[in-house]
Design a protein around this motif. Structure first.
Motif, PDB file in Angstrom:
ATOM      1  N   PRO A 240       0.805  -1.225   0.000  1.00  0.00           N
ATOM      2  CA  PRO A 240       0.000   0.000   0.000  1.00  0.00           C
ATOM      3  C   PRO A 240       0.838   1.276   0.000  1.00  0.00           C
ATOM      4  N   TYR A 241       2.096   1.171  -0.336  1.00  0.00           N
ATOM      5  CA  TYR A 241       3.001   2.312  -0.364  1.00  0.00           C
ATOM      6  C   TYR A 241       4.077   2.039  -1.410  1.00  0.00           C
ATOM      7  N   THR A 242       4.918   3.046  -1.664  1.00  0.00           N
ATOM      8  CA  THR A 242       6.025   2.884  -2.591  1.00  0.00           C
ATOM      9  C   THR A 242       7.228   3.675  -2.095  1.00  0.00           C
ATOM     10  N   HIS A 243       8.421   3.092  -2.228  1.00  0.00           N
ATOM     11  CA  HIS A 243       9.680   3.784  -1.937  1.00  0.00           C
ATOM     12  C   HIS A 243      10.315   4.169  -3.277  1.00  0.00           C
ATOM     13  N   PRO A 244      10.232   5.428  -3.705  1.00  0.00           N
ATOM     14  CA  PRO A 244      10.808   5.785  -5.009  1.00  0.00           C
ATOM     15  C   PRO A 244      12.315   5.589  -5.096  1.00  0.00           C
ATOM     16  N   LEU A 245      13.020   5.700  -3.967  1.00  0.00           N
ATOM     17  CA  LEU A 245      14.472   5.505  -3.963  1.00  0.00           C
ATOM     18  C   LEU A 245      14.753   4.076  -3.518  1.00  0.00           C
ATOM     19  N   LEU A 246      14.744   3.145  -4.499  1.00  0.00           N
ATOM     20  CA  LEU A 246      14.834   1.735  -4.131  1.00  0.00           C
ATOM     21  C   LEU A 246      15.349   0.908  -5.299  1.00  0.00           C
ATOM     22  N   ASP A 247      16.276  -0.007  -5.005  1.00  0.00           N
ATOM     23  CA  ASP A 247      16.627  -1.091  -5.907  1.00  0.00           C
ATOM     24  C   ASP A 247      15.863  -2.315  -5.426  1.00  0.00           C
ATOM     25  N   VAL A 248      14.891  -2.779  -6.208  1.00  0.00           N
ATOM     26  CA  VAL A 248      14.065  -3.911  -5.780  1.00  0.00           C
ATOM     27  C   VAL A 248      14.874  -5.198  -5.746  1.00  0.00           C
ATOM     28  N   HIS A 249      15.693  -5.410  -6.759  1.00  0.00           N
ATOM     29  CA  HIS A 249      16.535  -6.607  -6.809  1.00  0.00           C
ATOM     30  C   HIS A 249      17.610  -6.522  -5.734  1.00  0.00           C
ATOM     31  N   SER A 250      17.990  -7.658  -5.177  1.00  0.00           N
ATOM     32  CA  SER A 250      19.040  -7.656  -4.169  1.00  0.00           C
ATOM     33  C   SER A 250      20.343  -7.154  -4.770  1.00  0.00           C
ATOM     34  N   GLY A 251      21.046  -6.344  -4.005  1.00  0.00           N
ATOM     35  CA  GLY A 251      22.281  -5.741  -4.513  1.00  0.00           C
ATOM     36  C   GLY A 251      22.009  -4.378  -5.108  1.00  0.00           C
ATOM     37  N   PHE A 252      23.047  -3.554  -5.175  1.00  0.00           N
ATOM     38  CA  PHE A 252      22.914  -2.186  -5.665  1.00  0.00           C
ATOM     39  C   PHE A 252      23.277  -2.121  -7.143  1.00  0.00           C
ATOM     40  N   ALA A 253      22.449  -1.401  -7.922  1.00  0.00           N
ATOM     41  CA  ALA A 253      22.702  -1.177  -9.350  1.00  0.00           C
ATOM     42  C   ALA A 253      22.800  -2.488 -10.125  1.00  0.00           C
ATOM     43  N   HIS A 254      21.887  -3.408  -9.815  1.00  0.00           N
ATOM     44  CA  HIS A 254      21.872  -4.690 -10.537  1.00  0.00           C
ATOM     45  C   HIS A 254      21.556  -4.472 -12.017  1.00  0.00           C
ATOM     46  N   ARG A 255      20.627  -3.573 -12.315  1.00  0.00           N
ATOM     47  CA  ARG A 255      20.266  -3.230 -13.693  1.00  0.00           C
ATOM     48  C   ARG A 255      20.305  -1.708 -13.815  1.00  0.00           C
ATOM     49  N   PRO A 256      21.476  -1.108 -13.991  1.00  0.00           N
ATOM     50  CA  PRO A 256      21.559   0.359 -14.043  1.00  0.00           C
ATOM     51  C   PRO A 256      20.784   0.927 -15.221  1.00  0.00           C
ATOM     52  N   GLY A 257      20.128   2.048 -14.970  1.00  0.00           N
ATOM     53  CA  GLY A 257      19.425   2.768 -16.020  1.00  0.00           C
ATOM     54  C   GLY A 257      20.250   3.938 -16.512  1.00  0.00           C
ATOM     55  N   TYR A 258      19.604   4.830 -17.243  1.00  0.00           N
ATOM     56  CA  TYR A 258      20.331   5.976 -17.801  1.00  0.00           C
ATOM     57  C   TYR A 258      19.370   7.134 -18.054  1.00  0.00           C
ATOM     58  N   TYR A 259      19.933   8.323 -18.167  1.00  0.00           N
ATOM     59  CA  TYR A 259      19.219   9.443 -18.773  1.00  0.00           C
ATOM     60  C   TYR A 259      20.195  10.257 -19.595  1.00  0.00           C
ATOM     61  N   ALA A 260      19.656  10.974 -20.558  1.00  0.00           N
ATOM     62  CA  ALA A 260      20.473  11.786 -21.457  1.00  0.00           C
ATOM     63  C   ALA A 260      19.677  13.026 -21.848  1.00  0.00           C
ATOM     64  N   LYS A 261      20.382  14.114 -22.045  1.00  0.00           N
ATOM     65  CA  LYS A 261      19.733  15.378 -22.387  1.00  0.00           C
ATOM     66  C   LYS A 261      20.615  16.165 -23.342  1.00  0.00           C
ATOM     67  N   ILE A 262      19.985  16.839 -24.284  1.00  0.00           N
ATOM     68  CA  ILE A 262      20.696  17.768 -25.150  1.00  0.00           C
ATOM     69  C   ILE A 262      19.899  19.064 -25.213  1.00  0.00           C
TER      70      ILE A 262
END
Length: 430
Positions: A240-262
């Motif tokens: 009934p809640y959400t933690h926006p700052l969270l890696d769901v999978h065990s371990g940190f940065a298991h599946r790193p994402g990205y962003y890019a801007k121009i």
């Protein structure tokens, strides 16, 4: 001169450690450009406000209202509130290396405090070339919003940001390593930014189950956001809640994402920006608390134009998709496409400004559990005025939001909801 460094302990060391890893190697006291605890490195900001609002109970208090404060149905409800208090520490370790650490207390419904941002900044000395480079690493908001500024990420020209940037503030704040290059080609200026990110796996949860909202509450590290009441079937699968700052999978940065801007600044008073974000979360990842990975990606296009006569035009358009859960049989439990766009005019009158903003938003759900019944359409309109006087800024804002979604009939609410809010705010900085 004597300086004392204190070690700050946080419940989880991952985001904070990413931002402050270089502190252990930095001298506590040094000559030249080093400044740790001085008047120039500390800043305090905050605001108090009076709110008059009608409509539904706020989502922050377990309702479906889209604003920060709760209304009283068809009647207006007035209340004084403490808004946001921020303590900003920006130590300088050398000419090119600094840090930003922001602790925040957010008042009103669900008052809470915590860590807002914590990151290192690197800006090497620029030579005579037309190319400059900078970098950041730590817990921070990505460079999307046209409405926020400053280390405390306050809203510049109004009290309440758009639905787009309200969502960025509540669900899109990762731990990231970011680099930016700025190049000048004749009269053209280009700025390119790229980052690798982690700890934002649940982004999209609020946007799906609650829909869009307009408020100036932001995500704090290790704090959770409440979801509106879920129906019986969804309660079995989703917390009934959400933690926006969270890696769901065990371990940190298991599946790193990205962003890019121009960003492109041509030799006319227009700036164009394109931003791409993808958290690369696995939609089938789930932890023991029933928080899921949400594969969330979006594109954002922004425009800023000086129209002359001390008038500025700002516009943002966002379009994205978020997915969660297993395939049953060919559709995931959640497959939500979302979009929003706003246009804003800001007119300066000496130390005063008037701002007008209009926005439209919607979501479209095609999942096997969350289908078109959860679709939302809506719009908002805002007019705000503010005046600066030394360390104080006074704001007055009138905001109206109208939306429709069928699923709230299950809890006895009308599908079409309207809210009007009048606020007066006194903002301070020292």
């Amino acid at each position: 001169m004597f300086c004392v460094a204190r070690r700050l302990r946080i419940g989880s060391a991952i985001p904070f450690g990413c931002a402050l890893a270089a502190l252990w190697g930095a001298p506590v006291c040094a000559e030249g450009d080093t400044m740790l605890f001085t008047a120039d490195t500390l800043e305090l900001t905050g605001d108090a406000r009076v709110v008059l609002v009608d409509g539904e109970r706020s989502w922050l208090e377990g309702g479906y209202g889209k604003l920060r404060s709760s209304g009283a149905g068809d009647d207006f409800q007035a209340r004084p509130e403490i808004g946001n208090l921020n303590l900003i520490w920006q130590p300088q370790f050398s000419w090119s290396l600094s840090a930003t650490v922001v602790g925040s207390v957010q008042g009103g419904a669900r008052s809470e405090g915590g860590l807002s941002q914590a990151y290192l900044s690197f800006r090497p000395m620029r030579g005579s070339s037309d190319l400059a480079f900078s970098a950041r690493a730590g817990l921070m908001w990505p460079p999307v919003s046209l409405e926020h500024e400053g280390a405390d990420w306050h809203v510049k020209d109004s009290i309440t940001p758009s639905a787009i940037n309200s969502w960025i503030g509540e669900e899109v704040k990762p731990v990231a390593i970011e680099g930016t290059a700025v190049a000048t080609f004749g009269e053209h200026k280009l700025r390119a930014t790229a980052a690798v990110l982690a700890a934002n796996d649940t982004s999209g949860t609020l946007l799906t189950f609650r829909g869009w909202a307009l408020h100036d509450r932001t995500t704090l590290a290790f704090r959770r956001q409440p979801l509106p009441p879920l129906d019986g079937e969804l309660e079995e699968y989703q917390a009934p809640y959400t933690h926006p700052l969270l890696d769901v999978h065990s371990g940190f940065a298991h599946r790193p994402g990205y962003y890019a801007k121009i960003a492109w600044q041509p030799p006319i008073p227009i700036r164009l920006e394109f931003f791409r974000y993808d958290n690369r979360a696995d939609p089938e990842d789930v932890n023991a608390d029933l928080e899921w990975g949400w594969r969330t990606a979006f594109d954002n296009l922004s425009l800023v134009s000086d129209l002359g006569g001390r008038t500025q035009l700002k516009a943002q358009v966002i379009e994205g998709r978020t997915r969660m859960g297993y395939l049953e049989p060919t559709r995931r439990w959640v497959d939500n496409r979302f979009r929003s766009a706003f246009v804003m005019l800001v007119r300066r009158f000496g130390s005063a400004r008037i701002s007008l903003r209009a926005e439209a938003f919607d979501t479209g759900n095609r999942g096997s559990l969350v289908d078109s019944e959860y679709d939302e359409t809506g719009w908002s309109g805002m007019i705000a005025a503010h005046h600066e006087l030394g360390p104080f800024t006074g704001f007055v804002e009138l905001l109206h939001v109208s939306s429709r979604r069928e699923d709230i009939e299950a809890v006895g609410l009308k599908p079409c909801q309207r809210q009007t809010q009048l606020q007066a705010q006194l903002r301070m900085h020292w």
